[in-house]
Design a protein around this motif. Sequence first.
Motif, short mmCIF file in Angstrom:
data_model
loop_
_atom_site.label_atom_id
_atom_site.label_comp_id
_atom_site.label_asym_id
_atom_site.label_seq_id
_atom_site.Cartn_x
_atom_site.Cartn_y
_atom_site.Cartn_z
N ALA A 162 59.30 14.91 76.48
CA ALA A 162 60.26 15.05 77.57
C ALA A 162 59.62 14.60 78.88
O ALA A 162 60.25 13.88 79.67
CB ALA A 162 60.74 16.49 77.67
N SER A 163 58.40 14.99 79.13
CA SER A 163 57.76 14.62 80.39
C SER A 163 57.52 13.11 80.43
O SER A 163 57.70 12.47 81.45
CB SER A 163 56.44 15.38 80.57
N PHE A 164 57.13 12.56 79.27
CA PHE A 164 56.84 11.13 79.20
C PHE A 164 58.11 10.32 79.48
O PHE A 164 58.14 9.45 80.35
CB PHE A 164 56.26 10.81 77.82
N PHE A 165 59.19 10.64 78.74
CA PHE A 165 60.42 9.88 78.92
C PHE A 165 61.08 10.19 80.26
O PHE A 165 61.72 9.34 80.87
CB PHE A 165 61.39 10.13 77.76
N GLY A 166 60.91 11.43 80.73
CA GLY A 166 61.44 11.81 82.04
C GLY A 166 60.87 10.91 83.12
O GLY A 166 61.60 10.37 83.98
N LEU A 167 59.57 10.70 83.05
CA LEU A 167 58.89 9.86 84.04
C LEU A 167 59.40 8.42 83.94
O LEU A 167 59.67 7.76 84.95
CB LEU A 167 57.38 9.91 83.80
N LEU A 168 59.56 7.96 82.69
CA LEU A 168 60.03 6.59 82.45
C LEU A 168 61.43 6.39 83.04
O LEU A 168 61.71 5.39 83.71
CB LEU A 168 60.03 6.34 80.94
N ILE A 169 62.30 7.37 82.80
CA ILE A 169 63.69 7.26 83.29
C ILE A 169 63.70 7.31 84.82
O ILE A 169 64.39 6.51 85.47
CB ILE A 169 64.55 8.39 82.68
N LEU A 170 62.90 8.21 85.38
CA LEU A 170 62.82 8.33 86.83
C LEU A 170 62.39 7.00 87.44
O LEU A 170 62.95 6.51 88.43
CB LEU A 170 61.83 9.44 87.19
N TRP A 171 61.40 6.40 86.81
CA TRP A 171 60.85 5.12 87.26
C TRP A 171 61.95 4.05 87.24
O TRP A 171 62.16 3.32 88.20
CB TRP A 171 59.67 4.77 86.34
N GLU A 172 62.67 3.97 86.12
CA GLU A 172 63.72 2.97 85.97
C GLU A 172 64.82 3.19 87.02
O GLU A 172 65.31 2.25 87.64
CB GLU A 172 64.29 3.02 84.55
N LEU A 173 65.16 4.47 87.24
CA LEU A 173 66.22 4.79 88.20
C LEU A 173 65.82 4.34 89.60
O LEU A 173 66.61 3.71 90.31
CB LEU A 173 66.53 6.29 88.20
N VAL A 174 64.57 4.68 89.97
CA VAL A 174 64.10 4.32 91.31
C VAL A 174 64.08 2.80 91.46
O VAL A 174 64.52 2.24 92.47
CB VAL A 174 62.69 4.92 91.56
N ALA A 175 63.60 2.12 90.41
CA ALA A 175 63.51 0.65 90.47
C ALA A 175 64.89 0.03 90.51
O ALA A 175 65.14 -0.92 91.28
CB ALA A 175 62.71 0.14 89.29
N ALA A 176 65.82 0.58 89.72
CA ALA A 176 67.16 0.01 89.63
C ALA A 176 67.97 0.27 90.88
O ALA A 176 68.89 -0.48 91.20
CB ALA A 176 67.88 0.58 88.40
N ALA A 177 67.65 1.32 91.64
CA ALA A 177 68.39 1.66 92.85
C ALA A 177 68.26 0.54 93.88
O ALA A 177 69.13 0.36 94.74
CB ALA A 177 67.88 2.97 93.44
N GLY A 178 67.20 -0.23 93.78
CA GLY A 178 67.05 -1.40 94.63
C GLY A 178 66.58 -1.10 96.04
O GLY A 178 66.50 -2.00 96.87
N THR A 179 66.26 0.15 96.35
CA THR A 179 65.80 0.47 97.70
C THR A 179 64.35 0.02 97.91
O THR A 179 63.92 -0.22 99.03
CB THR A 179 65.90 1.99 97.98
#
Lengths: 273, 288
Positions: free
Chosen positions: B50-67
């Motif tokens: 959960a922590s591993f994939f949580g970090l991965l998803i968080l990373w993708e979200l931040v990157a995809a947000a485009g800010t």
Amino acid sequence: MTARVVLQSITKTFPGGFEALAPIDLALEPGSFTGIVGASGCGKSTLLRIIAGLETRSAGRILIDGEPVAGPGRDRTMVFQDYSLYPWLTVMQNIRFCRTLAVHARNATDSDIGDATRRSVALLNLMGLARVEHAYPKQLSGGMRQRVAIARALMAKPAVLLMDEPFGALDAQTREVMHDLILHVKSAEKRTIIFVTHDVEEAIYLADRVVVLAPHPGRIDTIEDIPFTARHRDLRLDPAFLTLKRRITDRIRATAGLSGDLDDLKTLTAPAG
Amino acid sequence: MTERAKTASAPPTARAIQPEPRPEPHDLRAPLWVVRGRMDRGRYIAFALASFFGLLILWELVAAAGTINPLFLPGPLAVVRALIAWWQSGDLWADIGISVWRVMAGFALSAVIAVPLGLYIGAYQPVRALFEPIMEFARYLPAVAFVPLVLLWFGLGESAKISLIWIGTFFQMVLMISEDTSRVPMAQIEAARTLGASNSEIVRLVLFRSAMPAMLDTLRITLGFAWTYLVVAELIAANSGLGFAILQAQRYLQTDKIFVGIMLIGIIGLITDQVLRRLHKFLFPWLP
């Protein structure tokens, strides 16, 4: 096989000036079982370690069958309270550990090696360890571990077997079983045994003679010859046994400087007013 | 006796006012939130994943947000693409191979000296007095600051990288191995002594054998140090290896490739660590 042990004016002063042992003179007959008791800090373990050669002495001589000894030697093996087994060796390998050492292999003939093999099996049986021959120490109970430690010490065929509170870490029931086992070992092996303990009952039950040490500095206070011939569980409840136990315990109390604590206790528990 | 008899024959009305028995808690597993509590393996793995994939998803979200400019933070998918590109260029395995080789060479050179030296420091006080204070001092010398000296002494060849890894790991390793040796219970040593063991027999048959599992742990931990200094060595003077690739990627602003390089080192470290842990269990089945 067994030896007369003579301690001549053994003293020990630690660096810094702490006098652990005042001159100690003691003669132990071959095949005798001596229990050493005393208040904590009386130097009973120090004395045993000096006999083993693990601790240096400040003065005095130790004679084994008339021969002075210096340093540790396989004629005086020791059983420790705990953590002395080799966890990476099986029970049998632990017992046979001394056979891997040069002193024991030197000049060994084929018949010696055959004897050693027979002896290790005999000790395994004597200690009731046949079932766990190939087990590692981690798989054994505390009592079983101490049996291995005793067998290992006996494997070297010591003239003197030294035991430093060997059952101190065991529960009361296991202890009683170990006591009877030790008495059995004594009759089968006929070694001179010196046994240090803080448990007076244990000392009386096992020994032919109990030496009470007094502290500051450690010295011989009294020596009690134990008159009992038949050692059996019921002996522990025998009036003569209890009287002796009371007498030795009183000597330890008297020499330990506990009277101050006891007076304090009396004032605390005295009825008010 | 009479008390008990009375309670047993109490009238039903008395029983009715007794509180309802508490329902049995249906989850009989040990509670999770207890200091030093227990946790079964399945739940442990679930939490770790959960922590591993949580970090991965968080990373993708931040990157995809485009800010954030992808130049600074590329998304996970960009990083995977960079990995594939690296692999297709044919350099990936060569870079991994040379880096692993350097780490192993520097690390082995440390271990070969540190294990016997640490063992003797832990065994004999004179050896301790001779070496321990020097090692304690040398341990605080910053390995990175040796880079200019190492370049001066060894040039740009392989020996420069290997010696920097050696400087970074050796002193720590000696002290940790001597500590492992010092922790062997005194009773084990004294038992051997009363059985007639010589000093060299005690070192060989008791100290070394007894401290072996702790020593393997020390090697596992110091292997991590070796990887750190590998990257330092390759960042400064190399034309191959993972550290060099990271530096190259920085020059061409390939942030995604920097991420790949860092993660590859992490993954290699994780794999070796797991292998060594398995080896530990396999070699020392007698451990409690």
